[in-house]
Design a protein around this motif. Structure first.
Motif: not given
Length: 98
Positions: A11-21
């Motif tokens: 979930a943390e990685l998914q949030r980070q990827i959403a922020t970056l992309t």
């Protein structure tokens, strides 16, 4: 079945990827000791990359090539650092318009 810690890391990685992309079409699925980064487009799901925890809070990454083999990406680090690396190297694969 993924552990609670693996689900939290996904979930943390998914949030980070959403922020970056800038979009939320990339999903992260825990799979054993791996975190699979998948793109959801229309009715298909493509597994783009995976992060593997090799030490406490240290990850390596790999790209799924056209042959289905996992090819290692350069660099490693904590979850945020590895997420930035994957997004910078694999940006076109994470683009919702491709």
């Amino acid at each position: 079945m993924p552990t609670i810690d693996a689900k939290a890391k996904a979930a943390e990685l998914q949030r980070q990827i959403a922020t970056l992309t800038g979009h939320d079409l990339a999903r992260v699925k825990p799979y054993g000791k791996h975190l699979l980064i998948q793109m959801h487009r229309n009715d298909s799901v493509d597994t783009i990359a995976r992060l593997t925890e090799f030490a406490r809070n240290s990850y390596s990454s790999a790209f799924r090539s056209h042959t289905g083999r996992w090819e290692p990406l350069p660099g490693s680090g904590d979850l945020a650092t590895t997420a930035e690396l994957v997004v910078s190297l694999l940006g076109p694969y994470l683009d919702p318009n491709t």
